[in-house]
Design a protein around this motif. Sequence first.
Motif, PDB file in Angstrom:
ATOM      1  N   SER A   6       0.837  -1.189   0.000  1.00  0.00           N
ATOM      2  CA  SER A   6       0.000   0.000   0.000  1.00  0.00           C
ATOM      3  C   SER A   6       0.878   1.248   0.000  1.00  0.00           C
ATOM      4  O   SER A   6       2.008   1.230   0.494  1.00  0.00           O
ATOM      5  N   THR A   7       0.322   2.317  -0.528  1.00  0.00           N
ATOM      6  CA  THR A   7       0.969   3.619  -0.383  1.00  0.00           C
ATOM      7  C   THR A   7       0.756   4.090   1.051  1.00  0.00           C
ATOM      8  O   THR A   7      -0.105   3.564   1.773  1.00  0.00           O
ATOM      9  N   LEU A   8       1.493   5.090   1.456  1.00  0.00           N
ATOM     10  CA  LEU A   8       1.319   5.631   2.808  1.00  0.00           C
ATOM     11  C   LEU A   8      -0.067   6.219   3.015  1.00  0.00           C
ATOM     12  O   LEU A   8      -0.564   6.253   4.135  1.00  0.00           O
ATOM     13  N   ASP A   9      -0.701   6.678   1.931  1.00  0.00           N
ATOM     14  CA  ASP A   9      -2.042   7.231   2.081  1.00  0.00           C
ATOM     15  C   ASP A   9      -3.137   6.179   1.889  1.00  0.00           C
ATOM     16  O   ASP A   9      -4.312   6.508   1.749  1.00  0.00           O
TER      17      ASP A   9
ATOM     18  N   ASP B 184      -3.508   3.599  -8.067  1.00  0.00           N
ATOM     19  CA  ASP B 184      -4.036   4.953  -8.258  1.00  0.00           C
ATOM     20  C   ASP B 184      -5.366   4.900  -9.015  1.00  0.00           C
ATOM     21  O   ASP B 184      -5.912   3.818  -9.266  1.00  0.00           O
TER      22      ASP B 184
ATOM     23  N   TRP C 112       3.873   3.276  -8.547  1.00  0.00           N
ATOM     24  CA  TRP C 112       4.438   3.654  -7.250  1.00  0.00           C
ATOM     25  C   TRP C 112       5.111   2.447  -6.580  1.00  0.00           C
ATOM     26  O   TRP C 112       6.085   2.601  -5.857  1.00  0.00           O
TER      27      TRP C 112
ATOM     28  N   ALA D 237       2.769   8.367  -2.018  1.00  0.00           N
ATOM     29  CA  ALA D 237       1.350   8.695  -1.873  1.00  0.00           C
ATOM     30  C   ALA D 237       0.809   8.986  -3.275  1.00  0.00           C
ATOM     31  O   ALA D 237       1.500   9.574  -4.103  1.00  0.00           O
TER      32      ALA D 237
ATOM     33  N   GLY E 216      -2.744   9.983  -3.573  1.00  0.00           N
ATOM     34  CA  GLY E 216      -3.850  10.923  -3.421  1.00  0.00           C
ATOM     35  C   GLY E 216      -5.237  10.323  -3.476  1.00  0.00           C
ATOM     36  O   GLY E 216      -6.114  10.726  -2.736  1.00  0.00           O
TER      37      GLY E 216
END
Length: 182
Positions: A10-13, A18, A25, A145, A147
Amino acid sequence: MTTYTYYTASTLDGFLADDNDSLDWLLTQPIDDDGPFSIDDLMASTGAIVMGRTTYQWVVDHLARTGEAWPYAAYPTFLFTHDDGADVVDESITVVSGSPAEHREQLEAAARDRGVWVVGGGDLAAQFAESAMLDELIVSFAPAAVGSGRPLFPRAFDFQLLETARNKAFMIGRYRVIGARG
């Protein structure tokens, strides 16, 4: 007893992909293939794999671009989809629809007393959790991240942190599923 593990990145967000279902990423992050929580460690205890249609399609498209073969041919793989006409790229893949609970017996027979890897996406993992068929999450958080996009876990659930590790760019957490919030 068969255990069900949602193993993902996972991304940090908190996104798996996306808005365009891209994993760019993830593919640019350094990782040690022999480091903690490696895919090889997971596969050593895995007997069957489940994935949703979007995840499956990303894998198939990625393999087409790279010229690679289906990497999970040694494992019975269950593709959860509402699309009865889903094309399969390997004989190890079985297309199913409905809730995870409807397929529990089949999944556990295929896993042969080993674990089931819930590849994703997040919505499928949440369906497994809602069916009391998700024991653990292992999440590798990347320093990126995006978004917005496909969420890591789109339901209100509680988890217990059991273990952490670092593998190059990734902070990894292993969590036990407690249950739905409220």
